[in-house]
Design an enzyme around this catalytic site. Structure first.
Site, PDB file in Angstrom:
ATOM      1  N   PHE A 164       1.008  -1.300  -0.089  1.00  0.00           N
ATOM      2  CA  PHE A 164      -0.001   0.022  -0.066  1.00  0.00           C
ATOM      3  C   PHE A 164       0.998   1.041  -0.021  1.00  0.00           C
ATOM      4  O   PHE A 164       2.039   1.143   0.733  1.00  0.00           O
ATOM      5  CB  PHE A 164      -1.159  -0.144   1.205  1.00  0.00           C
ATOM      6  N   ASP A 165       0.439   2.306  -0.711  1.00  0.00           N
ATOM      7  CA  ASP A 165       0.893   3.679  -0.634  1.00  0.00           C
ATOM      8  C   ASP A 165       0.191   4.185   0.765  1.00  0.00           C
ATOM      9  O   ASP A 165      -0.985   3.668   1.061  1.00  0.00           O
ATOM     10  CB  ASP A 165       0.622   4.306  -1.845  1.00  0.00           C
ATOM     11  N   GLY A 166       0.824   5.385   1.311  1.00  0.00           N
ATOM     12  CA  GLY A 166       0.352   5.791   2.349  1.00  0.00           C
ATOM     13  C   GLY A 166      -0.936   6.780   2.145  1.00  0.00           C
ATOM     14  O   GLY A 166      -2.049   6.706   2.303  1.00  0.00           O
ATOM     15  N   PHE A 222      -1.171  -0.758  -4.382  1.00  0.00           N
ATOM     16  CA  PHE A 222      -2.083   0.169  -4.531  1.00  0.00           C
ATOM     17  C   PHE A 222      -1.204   1.687  -4.312  1.00  0.00           C
ATOM     18  O   PHE A 222      -0.665   1.728  -3.408  1.00  0.00           O
ATOM     19  CB  PHE A 222      -3.281   0.196  -3.465  1.00  0.00           C
TER      20      PHE A 222
END
Length: 558
Positions: free
Chosen positions: A411-413, A528
């Site tokens: 995941f991106d933040g 993502f």
């Protein structure tokens, strides 16, 4: 008494005697012609003429049946069975005599006391042939005449009925009778003899048939046993292919995947765009037995199924599992090819949604969708606006080896797991103001982003493995790959995850460095991110990426 009265009395007696004699003579003549006799209370029989209601003698009475005059005078000496005399009881005689005059009653009484002279037998006339009867005169109002005569003079009506019966019987007797040949009966045998003969024959036949039937039944049973033995051997050689039942939707983690994300359908898409829907459907029907090649979401779905299998091993009755739904706007005619491809690869996809050109976004909430993956960015954007976690799938430019025993999700933040709050400050005020803001609000959790719910689902399943001492062998591993700097803004991210009760297995702070090379080492099944710059960079290295169209970056790019 005077002489005049005496003379008058004698004259009356003489007249009555003469009337009696004349009446007796007429009655005797009529009885000979009619042949009808009336029995009185005694043993003698009295022949009476046939009279009407006024006392007149009825002559030439027509027959009611043959409508022809009687041609035969019955003889007195005929047998009793054929005698046409009508013997009436005394009551009928009384009723008849009561209707006559007193003088007639006295004469009838004297006649009944005197013996009647024997009537000489008349020669019987031969019966006339059926075709020789004279023509029947018309008889209008026959029904009314008959009913009137029956009520006015019942005795005369009865005599006419007797004559009709006699005439019909004589005509029937005169007809020649056919002689039908009779077959002589065969030799009669006693029941015991016939029973013994037939029973012995039947017993011999049955005894000869029983062994044959028994042998045939044994052959059929042997064939059935051989057939089922061969089937049992065949199924023993085939490996077990027991299909687990899908979880209940209210308990499952539903992942909706489009057909273009699950399989490679580039050729069909090209035909649809260039030649239209009809040619596209024709192409799919003609190739429905051709198996589709895997698409960008294929490896991700296979990894989800591996997690389900591990959970069922630890918790046989577990319902908190991944449930994959194939949701596409393809026509139902394409469904056969999709089913064949799903079964070919052993994918456990039981629920399909084929909308036939209509957008399937309206069905996402009905399916209780937790995550929607598609190759159509417009549909993904529509699902994001509906509040459903969605991403557009992109396949890697290179082939990469993926782990088959562990689901890996990166995941991106910002604008993925978290909100785009910090992105707004960085775009509007620069990086310095961004660092100051994150340090100032370090203990304040960030707002959630669109993929926060999916990360929660992964964390909940991880804890089920941890409860069985499977932490090191957990089939789920999560990654945070962010462009933030750990020293200046990393603390707020970790504290936010802690406040949410989530654990990230690996956190990678790149401080603006490219993410592609790091993702090659991680080899996630899906990554993502909200920036297309990072998506394209990771895609060049072969990583399967999913773009999340959410946040301020989408507005600035448009």
């Amino acid at each position: 008494m005077s002489q005049t009265s005496l003379k008058q009395k004698k004259k009356n007696e003489t007249g009555s005697r003469n009337s009696k004699d004349s009446l007796d003579t007429e009655k005797r003549k009529d009885s000979e012609k009619s042949g009808v006799r009336l029995s009185t209370q005694g043993s003698q029989e009295l022949s009476l003429p046939k009279t009407d209601s006024r006392g007149y003698v009825v002559r030439n009475q027509w027959s009611r049946t043959s409508r022809s005059p009687s041609t035969r005078v019955p003889s007195v000496d005929e047998p009793r069975s054929k005698n046409t005399s009508l013997k009436l009881p005394s009551s009928s005689t009384t009723s008849r005599t009561s209707s006559t005059s007193p003088s007639q009653q006295e004469s009838l009484k004297q006649l009944s006391e005197e013996p009647s002279p024997p009537t000489p037998p008349l020669p019987s006339t031969p019966p006339m042939p059926l075709d020789s009867h004279p023509p029947t005169p018309p008889e209008p109002f026959s029904s009314s005449r008959r009913s009137t005569k029956m009520h006015e003079n019942p005795e005369a009506w009865a005599h006419g009925i007797v004559r009709e019966i006699r005439d019909s019987r004589d005509s029937r007797d005169s007809m020649p009778q056919r002689d039908y040949p009779r077959t002589p009966p065969t030799e009669w045998k006693a029941y015991t003899q016939r029973r013994s003969t037939y029973s012995s024959q039947l017993d011999q036949d049955c005894l000869s048939e029983l062994p044959r039937q028994h042998h045939q039944r044994e052959e059929e049973e042997d064939e059935d046993e051989a057939y089922w033995a061969s089937v049992k051997t065949l199924y023993e050689k085939i490996p077990s292919c027991s299909r687990p039942r899908p979880p209940k939707p209210k308990n499952a983690i539903t992942i909706a995947v489009s057909s273009r994300a699950l399989f490679n359908m580039v050729d069909g898409r090209k035909i649809y765009e260039e030649e239209g829907l009809e040619k596209y459907m024709e192409y799919q029907l003609n190739n429905e037995n051709v198996i589709l090649t895997p698409g960008p979401a294929f490896r991700f779905v296979k990894a989800l199924q591996h997690v389900n299998a591990r959970l069922r091993e630890l918790y046989p009755s577990e319902q908190d599992l991944f449930d994959i739904v194939l949701m596409t706007n393809n026509h139902a005619q394409v469904g056969v090819r999709l089913i064949n491809s799903v079964n070919h690869y052993g994918l456990l996809i039981d629920r399909f949604c084929l909308t036939g050109g209509k957008s399937p976004i309206g069905y996402l909430k009905a399916y209780l969708t937790n995550l929607y993956l598609s190759a159509d960015s417009e549909k993904v954007q529509e699902a994001i606006q509906e509040g459903i976690a969605s991403a557009t799938m992109f396949d890697g430019a290179k082939d990469m080896a993926y782990c088959d025993t562990q689901l890996r999700v990166a995941f991106d933040g910002d604008a993925v797991l978290f909100s785009d709050e910090s992105e707004h400050i960085a775009k509007e005020h620069g990086l310095d103001k961004f660092f100051q803001h994150e340090t100032l609000f370090e203990n304040k959790p960030l707002a959630q982003g669109p993929l926060k719910g999916f990360l929660e689902d992964l964390g909940r399943l991880q804890k089920k493995f941890y409860a069985k001492d499977e932490r090191l062998l957990c089939p789920i591993r999560t990654y945070l790959v962010t462009a933030r700097s750990a020293a200046s803004s990393g603390a707020r991210v970790l504290k936010t995850l802690r406040r949410w009760g989530l654990e990230i297995d690996e956190a990678l702070f790149l401080a603006g460095a490219p993410k592609g090379p790091i993702l090659v080492k991680i080899r996630p099944h899906i990554f993502f991110d909200d920036h297309m710059f990072h998506i394209e960079g990771a895609q060049k290295f072969g990583t399967i990426t999913a773009h999340v169209p959410y946040g301020i970056n989408q507005k600035m790019n448009n």
